[in-house]
Design an enzyme around this catalytic site. Structure first.
Site, PDB file in Angstrom:
ATOM      1  N   LYS A 108       7.244 -11.576 -17.487  1.00 55.91           N
ATOM      2  CA  LYS A 108       7.647 -10.304 -16.890  1.00 55.91           C
ATOM      3  C   LYS A 108       9.144 -10.079 -17.117  1.00 55.91           C
ATOM      4  O   LYS A 108       9.873 -11.022 -17.439  1.00 55.91           O
ATOM      5  CB  LYS A 108       7.344 -10.332 -15.392  1.00 55.91           C
ATOM      6  CG  LYS A 108       5.855 -10.291 -15.097  1.00 55.91           C
ATOM      7  CD  LYS A 108       5.640  -9.941 -13.663  1.00 55.91           C
ATOM      8  CE  LYS A 108       4.642  -8.842 -13.521  1.00 55.91           C
ATOM      9  NZ  LYS A 108       4.498  -8.369 -12.145  1.00 55.91           N
ATOM     10  N   GLU A 150      -6.810 -13.610  -5.962  1.00 55.64           N
ATOM     11  CA  GLU A 150      -5.948 -13.885  -7.122  1.00 55.64           C
ATOM     12  C   GLU A 150      -5.664 -15.380  -7.216  1.00 55.64           C
ATOM     13  O   GLU A 150      -5.253 -16.002  -6.246  1.00 55.64           O
ATOM     14  CB  GLU A 150      -4.620 -13.122  -6.975  1.00 55.64           C
ATOM     15  CG  GLU A 150      -3.666 -13.343  -8.147  1.00 55.64           C
ATOM     16  CD  GLU A 150      -2.289 -12.721  -7.903  1.00 55.64           C
ATOM     17  OE1 GLU A 150      -1.991 -11.706  -8.542  1.00 55.64           O
ATOM     18  OE2 GLU A 150      -1.534 -13.265  -7.067  1.00 55.64           O
ATOM     19  N   HIS A 171      11.792 -15.495  -5.651  1.00 51.16           N
ATOM     20  CA  HIS A 171      11.137 -14.791  -4.552  1.00 51.16           C
ATOM     21  C   HIS A 171      12.043 -14.768  -3.313  1.00 51.16           C
ATOM     22  O   HIS A 171      12.212 -13.732  -2.672  1.00 51.16           O
ATOM     23  CB  HIS A 171       9.799 -15.485  -4.252  1.00 51.16           C
ATOM     24  CG  HIS A 171       8.857 -14.676  -3.418  1.00 51.16           C
ATOM     25  ND1 HIS A 171       8.886 -14.714  -2.043  1.00 51.16           N
ATOM     26  CD2 HIS A 171       7.871 -13.818  -3.747  1.00 51.16           C
ATOM     27  CE1 HIS A 171       7.935 -13.906  -1.574  1.00 51.16           C
ATOM     28  NE2 HIS A 171       7.307 -13.338  -2.592  1.00 51.16           N
ATOM     29  N   ALA A 227       0.841  -1.205   0.000  1.00 48.56           N
ATOM     30  CA  ALA A 227       0.000   0.000   0.000  1.00 48.56           C
ATOM     31  C   ALA A 227       0.877   1.257   0.000  1.00 48.56           C
ATOM     32  O   ALA A 227       0.630   2.209  -0.746  1.00 48.56           O
ATOM     33  CB  ALA A 227      -0.937  -0.013   1.199  1.00 48.56           C
TER      34      ALA A 227
HETATM   35  P1  0O2 Z   1       3.701 -12.314  -2.543  1.00 46.17           P
HETATM   36  O1  0O2 Z   1       2.594 -12.613  -1.618  1.00 46.17           O
HETATM   37  O2  0O2 Z   1       4.984 -12.040  -1.860  1.00 46.17           O
HETATM   38  O3  0O2 Z   1       3.815 -13.318  -3.635  1.00 46.17           O
HETATM   39  P2  0O2 Z   1       0.237  -4.920 -11.313  1.00 46.17           P
HETATM   40  O4  0O2 Z   1      -0.331  -3.766 -10.563  1.00 46.17           O
HETATM   41  O5  0O2 Z   1      -0.799  -5.791 -11.974  1.00 46.17           O
HETATM   42  O6  0O2 Z   1       1.359  -4.560 -12.239  1.00 46.17           O
HETATM   43  P3  0O2 Z   1       0.519  -6.685  -9.017  1.00 46.17           P
HETATM   44  O7  0O2 Z   1      -0.745  -6.220  -8.433  1.00 46.17           O
HETATM   45  O8  0O2 Z   1       1.677  -6.857  -8.086  1.00 46.17           O
HETATM   46  O9  0O2 Z   1       1.007  -5.768 -10.208  1.00 46.17           O
HETATM   47  O10 0O2 Z   1       0.196  -8.016  -9.740  1.00 46.17           O
HETATM   48  P4  0O2 Z   1       1.129  -9.010 -10.498  1.00 46.17           P
HETATM   49  O11 0O2 Z   1       2.294  -8.352 -11.100  1.00 46.17           O
HETATM   50  O12 0O2 Z   1       0.220  -9.755 -11.372  1.00 46.17           O
HETATM   51  O13 0O2 Z   1       1.749  -9.930  -9.362  1.00 46.17           O
HETATM   52  C1  0O2 Z   1       1.108 -10.354  -8.218  1.00 46.17           C
HETATM   53  C2  0O2 Z   1       1.863 -11.547  -7.649  1.00 46.17           C
HETATM   54  O14 0O2 Z   1       2.443 -12.316  -8.709  1.00 46.17           O
HETATM   55  C3  0O2 Z   1       3.035 -11.210  -6.765  1.00 46.17           C
HETATM   56  O15 0O2 Z   1       2.586 -10.961  -5.487  1.00 46.17           O
HETATM   57  C4  0O2 Z   1       3.840 -12.497  -6.828  1.00 46.17           C
HETATM   58  O16 0O2 Z   1       3.255 -13.517  -6.059  1.00 46.17           O
HETATM   59  C5  0O2 Z   1       3.693 -12.860  -8.273  1.00 46.17           C
HETATM   60  N1  0O2 Z   1       4.773 -12.237  -9.072  1.00 46.17           N
HETATM   61  C6  0O2 Z   1       4.663 -11.231  -9.942  1.00 46.17           C
HETATM   62  N2  0O2 Z   1       5.848 -10.933 -10.495  1.00 46.17           N
HETATM   63  C7  0O2 Z   1       6.744 -11.793  -9.963  1.00 46.17           C
HETATM   64  C8  0O2 Z   1       8.159 -11.991 -10.151  1.00 46.17           C
HETATM   65  O17 0O2 Z   1       8.837 -11.310 -10.921  1.00 46.17           O
HETATM   66  N3  0O2 Z   1       8.734 -12.987  -9.397  1.00 46.17           N
HETATM   67  C9  0O2 Z   1       8.031 -13.759  -8.544  1.00 46.17           C
HETATM   68  N4  0O2 Z   1       8.694 -14.694  -7.867  1.00 46.17           N
HETATM   69  N5  0O2 Z   1       6.699 -13.573  -8.341  1.00 46.17           N
HETATM   70  C10 0O2 Z   1       6.070 -12.625  -9.034  1.00 46.17           C
HETATM   71  P5  0O2 Z   1       3.440 -10.109  -4.428  1.00 46.17           P
HETATM   72  O18 0O2 Z   1       2.734  -8.843  -4.146  1.00 46.17           O
HETATM   73  O19 0O2 Z   1       4.853 -10.014  -4.822  1.00 46.17           O
HETATM   74  O20 0O2 Z   1       3.244 -10.907  -3.123  1.00 46.17           O
END
Ligand code: 0O2
Ligand code: 0O2
Length: 202
Positions: free
Chosen positions: A110, A137, A153, A54
């Protein structure tokens, strides 16, 4: 903010989705020789991660529930890329939730090398105060994509998002290797299915 109260419906949604998706897995196992679902996991985003996301995106507390779409998250892990599309098609026909958005990071990986298919859904959850719509999600990925994403991650966590160049380029190569692995396995998919059928019969 009373986090426990805010997160309660999300906890409920994660549990319900896990039951439903794992139920599908059992059903596939009963009715066909191959289940497109390997396993299902789920989590409610930790409070600290919600706050950090946030702050990073200038989302006010009042908008958290509408702006952060992955407070409730479930993950469906598949053996083959083809299975992902079976799951997507199946989820698109369900009427117990509405699909709000689909992000195909398989066709369009990505920059990090991350691959997965994301579905943002609006899920009606019954609470003692009536029905509440909650965003969730669903991440759908192969075992190889999951292996890569889990390791990436962890590294990002260790380096707080600032990966050394050497690590970053190795991860890029690993992402391509994982993609190749999925491609190669897809080519011998029918043979693997046949072998697994034979094994189950024994
Ligand atoms: P957590 O819980 O740590 O996994 P956007 O606004 O759509 O551009 P948003 O809302 O972050 O972006 O959505 P997006 O990009 O679809 O990604 C959401 C989740 O996808 C992330 O959650 C990750 O779980 C996964 N993800 C996205 N990109 C990557 C990446 O490059 N590497 C890895 N390992 N996971 C990824 P969070 O918030 O990171 O939380
Ligand atoms: P099944 O269907 O018999 O495999 P919970 O409701 O507490 O069980 P939670 O809290 O989401 O679920 O747990 P977690 O750790 O996320 O794991 C959920 C399920 O995914 C567990 O199966 C794990 O065994 C399985 N799992 C997690 N990582 C892997 C993995 O790398 N490989 C495989 N094959 N399975 C994995 P269950 O609960 O026994 O259910």
């Amino acid at each position: 903010m009373n986090w426990e109260a805010v997160l309660a419906p999300y906890k409920q949604v994660v549990e319900e989705l896990k039951v439903k998706l794992r139920g599908m897995r059992s059903q596939y196992e009963l009715e066909s020789s191959h289940s497109p679902i390997e396993f299902v996991t789920g989590r409610v985003k930790p409070i600290q991660s919600i706050i950090e996301k946030a702050e990073l995106r200038n989302i006010s507390f009042d908008d958290i529930e509408s702006e952060i779409q992955d407070i409730a998250g479930v993950r469906v892990v598949c053996q083959f890329v083809e299975d992902i599309y079976t799951i997507i098609n199946m989820l698109q026909t369900r009427n117990d939730f509405t699909i709000i958005e689909e992000k195909d990071y398989i066709t369009n990986k990505k920059a990090s090398g991350y691959r997965s298919y994301h579905m943002i859904i609006e899920y009606p959850v019954a609470t003692i105060h009536g029905q509440k719509m909650v965003l969730a999600e669903i991440q759908i990925r192969t075992l190889a994509m999951n292996f890569w994403a889990t390791n990436e991650h962890s590294l990002n966590y260790k380096y707080e998002g600032r990966l050394p160049g050497e690590v970053r380029s190795r991860l890029e190569r690993a992402a391509e290797a994982a993609f190749k692995l999925d491609e190669e396995m897809s080519k011998i998919r029918n043979e693997i299915h046949e072998a697994q059928r034979l094994f189950r019969r024994k």
